[in-house]
Design an enzyme around this catalytic site. Structure first.
Site, PDB file in Angstrom:
ATOM      1  N   THR A  87      21.319  41.255  68.891  1.00 25.71           N
ATOM      2  CA  THR A  87      21.698  42.678  67.799  1.00 25.71           C
ATOM      3  C   THR A  87      23.026  42.167  67.464  1.00 25.71           C
ATOM      4  O   THR A  87      23.608  41.491  68.086  1.00 25.71           O
ATOM      5  CB  THR A  87      22.064  43.830  68.792  1.00 25.71           C
ATOM      6  OG1 THR A  87      22.511  43.226  70.605  1.00 25.71           O
ATOM      7  CG2 THR A  87      20.981  44.567  69.192  1.00 25.71           C
ATOM      8  N   GLU A  98      16.001  44.523  47.722  1.00 27.37           N
ATOM      9  CA  GLU A  98      14.984  44.149  48.753  1.00 27.37           C
ATOM     10  C   GLU A  98      15.156  42.577  47.866  1.00 27.37           C
ATOM     11  O   GLU A  98      14.765  42.610  46.956  1.00 27.37           O
ATOM     12  CB  GLU A  98      13.221  44.848  48.658  1.00 27.37           C
ATOM     13  CG  GLU A  98      12.862  45.909  49.702  1.00 27.37           C
ATOM     14  CD  GLU A  98      11.774  47.040  48.632  1.00 27.37           C
ATOM     15  OE1 GLU A  98      12.353  47.711  47.410  1.00 27.37           O
ATOM     16  OE2 GLU A  98      11.426  47.419  49.800  1.00 27.37           O
ATOM     17  N   TYR A 158      20.481  48.907  46.472  1.00 28.43           N
ATOM     18  CA  TYR A 158      18.811  48.757  47.448  1.00 28.43           C
ATOM     19  C   TYR A 158      18.526  47.747  47.480  1.00 28.43           C
ATOM     20  O   TYR A 158      18.809  46.719  46.083  1.00 28.43           O
ATOM     21  CB  TYR A 158      16.941  48.776  46.672  1.00 28.43           C
ATOM     22  CG  TYR A 158      16.882  49.731  47.675  1.00 28.43           C
ATOM     23  CD1 TYR A 158      15.552  49.283  48.757  1.00 28.43           C
ATOM     24  CD2 TYR A 158      16.210  51.415  47.725  1.00 28.43           C
ATOM     25  CE1 TYR A 158      15.618  50.212  49.513  1.00 28.43           C
ATOM     26  CE2 TYR A 158      15.861  52.136  48.271  1.00 28.43           C
ATOM     27  CZ  TYR A 158      15.192  51.162  49.521  1.00 28.43           C
ATOM     28  OH  TYR A 158      14.748  51.746  50.745  1.00 28.43           O
ATOM     29  N   ASP A 176      16.263  35.610  73.646  1.00 27.07           N
ATOM     30  CA  ASP A 176      16.511  37.428  72.683  1.00 27.07           C
ATOM     31  C   ASP A 176      18.309  36.925  73.702  1.00 27.07           C
ATOM     32  O   ASP A 176      17.870  37.696  74.632  1.00 27.07           O
ATOM     33  CB  ASP A 176      15.556  37.527  73.475  1.00 27.07           C
ATOM     34  CG  ASP A 176      16.465  39.354  73.058  1.00 27.07           C
ATOM     35  OD1 ASP A 176      18.008  39.331  72.522  1.00 27.07           O
ATOM     36  OD2 ASP A 176      15.738  40.240  72.830  1.00 27.07           O
ATOM     37  N   LYS A 231      26.681  44.139  70.434  1.00 25.93           N
ATOM     38  CA  LYS A 231      26.652  44.811  72.003  1.00 25.93           C
ATOM     39  C   LYS A 231      28.066  43.779  72.523  1.00 25.93           C
ATOM     40  O   LYS A 231      29.027  44.029  71.404  1.00 25.93           O
ATOM     41  CB  LYS A 231      25.567  44.401  72.799  1.00 25.93           C
ATOM     42  CG  LYS A 231      24.430  44.663  72.353  1.00 25.93           C
ATOM     43  CD  LYS A 231      23.286  44.610  73.594  1.00 25.93           C
ATOM     44  CE  LYS A 231      22.466  45.494  73.380  1.00 25.93           C
ATOM     45  NZ  LYS A 231      21.187  45.679  72.273  1.00 25.93           N
ATOM     46  N   ARG A 263      26.586  48.201  64.277  1.00 25.01           N
ATOM     47  CA  ARG A 263      24.368  48.151  64.564  1.00 25.01           C
ATOM     48  C   ARG A 263      23.889  47.737  64.010  1.00 25.01           C
ATOM     49  O   ARG A 263      23.864  47.751  62.434  1.00 25.01           O
ATOM     50  CB  ARG A 263      24.201  49.767  64.663  1.00 25.01           C
ATOM     51  CG  ARG A 263      24.855  50.579  65.863  1.00 25.01           C
ATOM     52  CD  ARG A 263      24.386  50.326  67.076  1.00 25.01           C
ATOM     53  NE  ARG A 263      23.312  50.782  67.920  1.00 25.01           N
ATOM     54  CZ  ARG A 263      23.614  52.007  68.343  1.00 25.01           C
ATOM     55  NH1 ARG A 263      24.286  52.054  69.517  1.00 25.01           N
ATOM     56  NH2 ARG A 263      21.476  51.919  69.337  1.00 25.01           N
TER      57      ARG A 263
HETATM   58  N1  DSN Z   1      19.182  49.712  74.786  1.00 28.53           N
HETATM   59  C1  DSN Z   1      19.379  48.610  74.703  1.00 28.53           C
HETATM   60  C2  DSN Z   1      20.324  47.817  75.857  1.00 28.53           C
HETATM   61  O1  DSN Z   1      21.027  48.929  76.811  1.00 28.53           O
HETATM   62  O2  DSN Z   1      20.430  47.546  76.730  1.00 28.53           O
HETATM   63  C3  DSN Z   1      18.919  47.329  74.958  1.00 28.53           C
HETATM   64  O3  DSN Z   1      17.733  47.817  73.450  1.00 28.53           O
END
Ligand code: DSN
Length: 421
Positions: free
Chosen positions: A224, A54, A52, A198, A227, A233
């Site tokens: 994120t 924080e 942990y 974003d 991707k 993740r």
């Molecule tokens: N779920 C993601 C996507 O597939 O683009 C976006 O949050």
């Protein structure tokens, strides 16, 4: 010898084994998915999950942080160096919490936020009604030029001047063209709004130089990490120095508790990988593959939204071919090709059975596939459409897909002879 997981929980072990096999055997064309490296997976599955932490490095609420602090500092330094950012926060659990932290840092409930509608390729957290961002804040939505299906910056400017949002969002989940962050920034300046870029979908392309960077233009950048960036993740925020305190405070203690340290470590590893020359080549190959696949799909008679692509995505309307997004996605899955059904701009159909498909080339490019494989894939789309009601024929295509996939083992715990784990 049986693994610890196999001994303790053979049921979960078997399901993971089957998923590993599925990821090996299929062409994964979901635009938001990828394959991480074994190094990223190793960091992610480490003992850091037991700790942990924080707070932030040097100012935690628990003792025993000497190694976690070093890891979080490394991740921050690498993010700032890779993207050229003043400041990075690597604690958001994923993209939605990252965006929520921006709202919490910069807005008051009820303030106007202006983003691309979900139905034209934006994200839930850009002010869509069912999201907290569309109910606790006042959403204003811009759309696409009905003729070109592309963003119309003059129309966005006019709308922004009429509505005067406090936050303008430049971001997409299903839009196959480059974003002009400079144009967004000039609009934001004109109406005295903050600009949030974003780049959840685009981060790997930006890092690898295959898409212009929002960093010199946006006040805050959210992303994120899993991707096109090919990490675990997770989520990340980058911002100007002046917003550092507000952003950090909004993530913790504003929105989250303890950071997921195993994810932070895996993000640090992914950022190191993304700074390599090999990753630059990868990012450019992702876009090149998308262009070849788009041309192949057009040659098969499919209608592509905007007429093509210049990122990793292709969005197509399949209704002119007598099918729907859902029916075709299900047929493709039987043929070993995994996509997601998606709305198209001004879709007359419902999101759960829309007119389109969204596909992306990040994962297949991580397997080392190139133009020849993209052309072959486009022909499989044509064959799957023709045989969409013939399960046997679709499964025969699936056999061919599996045979091709076996020549392109992905990064991670997969082995060439197709016996993962
Ligand atoms: N779920 C993601 C996507 O597939 O683009 C976006 O949050």
């Amino acid at each position: 010898m049986a693994s610890a997981l196999q001994n303790t929980d053979p049921e979960v072990h078997e399901l993971i084994r089957l998923e590993t096999q599925r990821q090996f055997d299929t062409l994964r064309l979901i635009a938001s998915e990828n394959y991480t490296s074994s190094a990223v997976l190793e960091a992610s599955a480490s003992v850091l999950t037991n700790k942990y932490s924080e707070g932030y490095a040097g100012k935690r609420y628990y003792q025993g942080q000497q190694y976690v602090d070093a890891i979080e500092r490394l991740a921050i330094e690498r993010a700032c160096a890779l993207f050229g950012a003043d400041h990075a926060n690597v604690q958001p659990y994923s993209g939605s919490p990252a965006n929520l932290a921006v709202y919490f840092a910069l807005l008051k409930p009820g303030d106007k936020v202006m983003g691309l509608g979900l139905d034209t390729g934006g994200h839930l957290t850009h002010g869509w009604g069912v999201s907290i961002t569309g109910s606790y804040f006042t959403p204003v939505r811009y759309g696409l030029d009905p003729r070109t299906e592309c963003l119309d910056y003059d129309a966005i400017r006019d709308l922004a001047k009429r509505e005067r949002p406090k936050l303008l969002i430049a971001g997409i989940t299903a839009y196959p063209r480059q974003l002009d962050f400079e144009a967004f920034a000039s609009i934001a300046r004109e109406v005295d709004a903050y600009l949030l870029a974003d780049i959840a979908h685009l981060a790997g392309l930006v890092a690898g130089g295959a898409h212009p960077s929002p960093i010199p233009h946006a006040d805050v950048v959210s992303t994120t990490t899993h991707k096109t960036l090919r990490g675990p993740r997770g989520g990340m925020l980058m911002c100007r120095k002046a917003l550092r305190k507000a952003i950090d405070k909004a993530v913790f203690p504003g929105l989250q508790g303890g950071p997921h340290n195993h994810t932070t470590a895996a993000i640090a590893v992914a950022l190191k990988e993304a700074a390599s020359d090999e990753f630059k080549t990868y990012a450019h190959a992702v876009v090149a593959n998308a262009k070849v696949l788009a041309e192949g799909l057009q040659a098969e008679g499919f209608r592509l939204i905007t007429g093509g692509t210049d990122n990793h995505q292709i969005v197509m309307d399949v209704t002119p071919r007598g099918t729907t997004g859902k029916e075709f996605a299900q047929a493709l899955e039987l043929a070993g090709i995994v996509t997601n059904y998606n709305t198209v701009p001004n879709d007359p159909r419902k999101p759960f059975d829309p007119s389109g498909l969204r596909i992306g080339t990040a994962a297949v490019t991580s397997r080392g596939m190139g133009p020849d494989e993209m052309r072959r894939t486009a022909r499989w789309f044509g064959e799957a459409l023709e045989h969409r009601q013939n399960e046997e024929a679709l499964r025969r295509i699936g056999d061919d897909v599996r045979a091709l996939a076996a020549h392109f083992p992905p990064p991670g715990p997969y082995v060439a002879e197709n016996t993962p784990l």
